[in-house]
Design a protein around this motif. Structure first.
Motif, PDB file in Angstrom:
ATOM      1  N   ASP B  40       0.843  -1.193   0.000  1.00  0.00           N
ATOM      2  CA  ASP B  40       0.000   0.000   0.000  1.00  0.00           C
ATOM      3  C   ASP B  40       0.888   1.257   0.000  1.00  0.00           C
ATOM      4  OD1 ASP B  40      -1.666   2.139   0.852  1.00  0.00           O
ATOM      5  OD2 ASP B  40      -3.089   0.653   1.626  1.00  0.00           O
ATOM      6  N   VAL B  41       0.451   2.277  -0.722  1.00  0.00           N
ATOM      7  CA  VAL B  41       1.262   3.509  -0.801  1.00  0.00           C
ATOM      8  C   VAL B  41       1.395   4.164   0.577  1.00  0.00           C
ATOM      9  CG1 VAL B  41      -0.638   5.103  -1.321  1.00  0.00           C
ATOM     10  CG2 VAL B  41       1.655   5.549  -2.229  1.00  0.00           C
ATOM     11  N   ALA B  42       0.478   3.812   1.498  1.00  0.00           N
ATOM     12  CA  ALA B  42       0.560   4.380   2.861  1.00  0.00           C
ATOM     13  C   ALA B  42       1.780   3.850   3.616  1.00  0.00           C
ATOM     14  CB  ALA B  42      -0.703   4.033   3.636  1.00  0.00           C
ATOM     15  N   ARG B  43       2.382   2.785   3.089  1.00  0.00           N
ATOM     16  CA  ARG B  43       3.543   2.205   3.768  1.00  0.00           C
ATOM     17  C   ARG B  43       4.854   2.732   3.185  1.00  0.00           C
ATOM     18  NH1 ARG B  43       2.827  -3.976   5.370  1.00  0.00           N
ATOM     19  NH2 ARG B  43       4.691  -3.362   6.506  1.00  0.00           N
ATOM     20  N   ILE B  44       4.743   3.684   2.261  1.00  0.00           N
ATOM     21  CA  ILE B  44       5.960   4.291   1.715  1.00  0.00           C
ATOM     22  C   ILE B  44       6.267   5.551   2.512  1.00  0.00           C
ATOM     23  CG2 ILE B  44       7.048   5.250  -0.355  1.00  0.00           C
ATOM     24  CD1 ILE B  44       6.277   2.213  -0.480  1.00  0.00           C
ATOM     25  N   ALA B  45       7.507   5.702   2.939  1.00  0.00           N
ATOM     26  CA  ALA B  45       7.901   6.912   3.676  1.00  0.00           C
ATOM     27  C   ALA B  45       8.537   7.876   2.684  1.00  0.00           C
ATOM     28  CB  ALA B  45       8.882   6.567   4.781  1.00  0.00           C
ATOM     29  N   LYS B  46       7.821   8.953   2.384  1.00  0.00           N
ATOM     30  CA  LYS B  46       8.388   9.917   1.422  1.00  0.00           C
ATOM     31  C   LYS B  46       9.148  11.000   2.187  1.00  0.00           C
ATOM     32  CE  LYS B  46       3.908  12.292   1.129  1.00  0.00           C
ATOM     33  NZ  LYS B  46       2.716  12.542   0.284  1.00  0.00           N
ATOM     34  N   SER B  47      10.328  11.315   1.701  1.00  0.00           N
ATOM     35  CA  SER B  47      11.177  12.333   2.345  1.00  0.00           C
ATOM     36  C   SER B  47      11.195  13.560   1.466  1.00  0.00           C
ATOM     37  CB  SER B  47      12.595  11.789   2.519  1.00  0.00           C
ATOM     38  OG  SER B  47      12.568  10.597   3.272  1.00  0.00           O
ATOM     39  N   ILE B  48      10.671  14.655   1.996  1.00  0.00           N
ATOM     40  CA  ILE B  48      10.536  15.876   1.199  1.00  0.00           C
ATOM     41  C   ILE B  48      11.367  16.997   1.834  1.00  0.00           C
ATOM     42  CG2 ILE B  48       8.898  17.542   0.257  1.00  0.00           C
ATOM     43  CD1 ILE B  48       6.734  15.386   0.700  1.00  0.00           C
ATOM     44  N   VAL B  49      12.185  17.633   1.015  1.00  0.00           N
ATOM     45  CA  VAL B  49      13.025  18.727   1.516  1.00  0.00           C
ATOM     46  C   VAL B  49      12.333  20.052   1.228  1.00  0.00           C
ATOM     47  CG1 VAL B  49      15.290  19.851   1.368  1.00  0.00           C
ATOM     48  CG2 VAL B  49      15.097  17.363   1.140  1.00  0.00           C
ATOM     49  N   PHE B  50      12.258  20.899   2.249  1.00  0.00           N
ATOM     50  CA  PHE B  50      11.643  22.213   2.106  1.00  0.00           C
ATOM     51  C   PHE B  50      12.697  23.301   2.361  1.00  0.00           C
ATOM     52  CE2 PHE B  50       7.106  21.414   1.868  1.00  0.00           C
ATOM     53  CZ  PHE B  50       6.992  20.118   2.359  1.00  0.00           C
ATOM     54  N   LYS B  51      12.395  24.494   1.870  1.00  0.00           N
ATOM     55  CA  LYS B  51      13.227  25.663   2.162  1.00  0.00           C
ATOM     56  C   LYS B  51      12.302  26.771   2.648  1.00  0.00           C
ATOM     57  CE  LYS B  51      15.083  28.216  -1.259  1.00  0.00           C
ATOM     58  NZ  LYS B  51      16.079  28.662  -2.285  1.00  0.00           N
ATOM     59  N   ASN B  52      12.617  27.383   3.825  1.00  0.00           N
ATOM     60  CA  ASN B  52      11.717  28.435   4.317  1.00  0.00           C
ATOM     61  C   ASN B  52      12.231  29.803   3.887  1.00  0.00           C
ATOM     62  OD1 ASN B  52      13.766  29.200   6.029  1.00  0.00           O
ATOM     63  ND2 ASN B  52      12.858  28.303   7.858  1.00  0.00           N
TER      64      ASN B  52
END
Lengths: 63, 156
Positions: B40-52
């Motif tokens: 299930d896609v809910a079991r994928i941990a997505k890592s997203i980089v942000f810049k403030n």
């Protein structure tokens, strides 16, 4: 029922210790101890995370 | 391939016995990774980089089926933030987008782990390239990233 072996407390990593130190400085350690890190507001999480990464960066500059 | 070696070395140094799973097919998005794993896609941990606004970078790790809540991100870092571009992601993490592992990073940016990752015992994070994933638990992610738990998403 056999006696359940008490789970060995998790060994605190350097980062854990730094997180705790910062939480104490921000005056939120009591809340964390009582209700866990998840109980913190996003603002408090952000403050701890921001200070932590700054300290880690500064520490690297010194070494 | 050097990125996978970096992740493997980091796992060994920190005594994590988890094994990286490599694929022939592309796993660079949550959907593709879930498909390759047959999960299930809910079991994928997505890592997203942000810049403030003050050009500080930070990473949010969340389940693949949830949407990042911009208001919550603003609360987290005190200012609006937008997703970092591909060059920025590579320079602050050392990984190209699609293979961003949430640890063994090129720089010390804050890592925030969203509570959506707690829905399953094991989730799958990218392991440095766009065809490698790592099964890992929320607790292990907290430890290995030195990250902080937060609530910055809403159901997808």
């Amino acid at each position: 029922m056999g006696q359940t072996r008490s789970k060995k407390p998790k060994e605190l990593t350097e980062r854990d210790l730094l997180k705790i130190e910062i939480a104490k400085e921000l005056g939120i350690w009591e809340q964390v101890e009582k209700d866990g890190w998840e109980s913190l507001s996003n603002e408090a999480c952000g403050r701890v995370g921001g200070i932590m990464s700054k300290r880690l960066r500064d520490a690297k500059k010194i070494t | 391939m050097a990125e996978i070696t970096r992740v493997e070395d980091f796992l060994k140094e920190n005594n994590y016995k988890r094994e990286i799973i490599r694929f022939k097919e592309d796993t660079s998005t949550s959907e593709l990774a879930a498909q390759a794993l047959g999960t299930d896609v809910a079991r994928i941990a997505k890592s997203i980089v942000f810049k403030n606004k003050s050009e500080d970078f930070f990473m949010v790790v969340a389940a693949g089926n949830v949407k990042i809540n911009n208001k919550a991100i603003k609360e987290l870092t005190g200012s609006k933030a937008k997703m970092a571009n591909a060059d920025e992601v590579l320079s602050v993490t050392g990984y190209s987008p699609g293979g961003v592992c949430p640890f063994a990073l090129a720089t010390d940016l804050p890592v925030y782990l969203d509570e959506s990752l707690q829905a399953y015992d094991l989730v799958y994070a990218a392991a440095g390239t766009s065809n490698a994933v790592l099964p890992i638990s929320y607790g292990e992610l907290l430890d290995i990233t030195g990250g902080i738990g937060c609530r910055v998403t809403s159901e997808g």
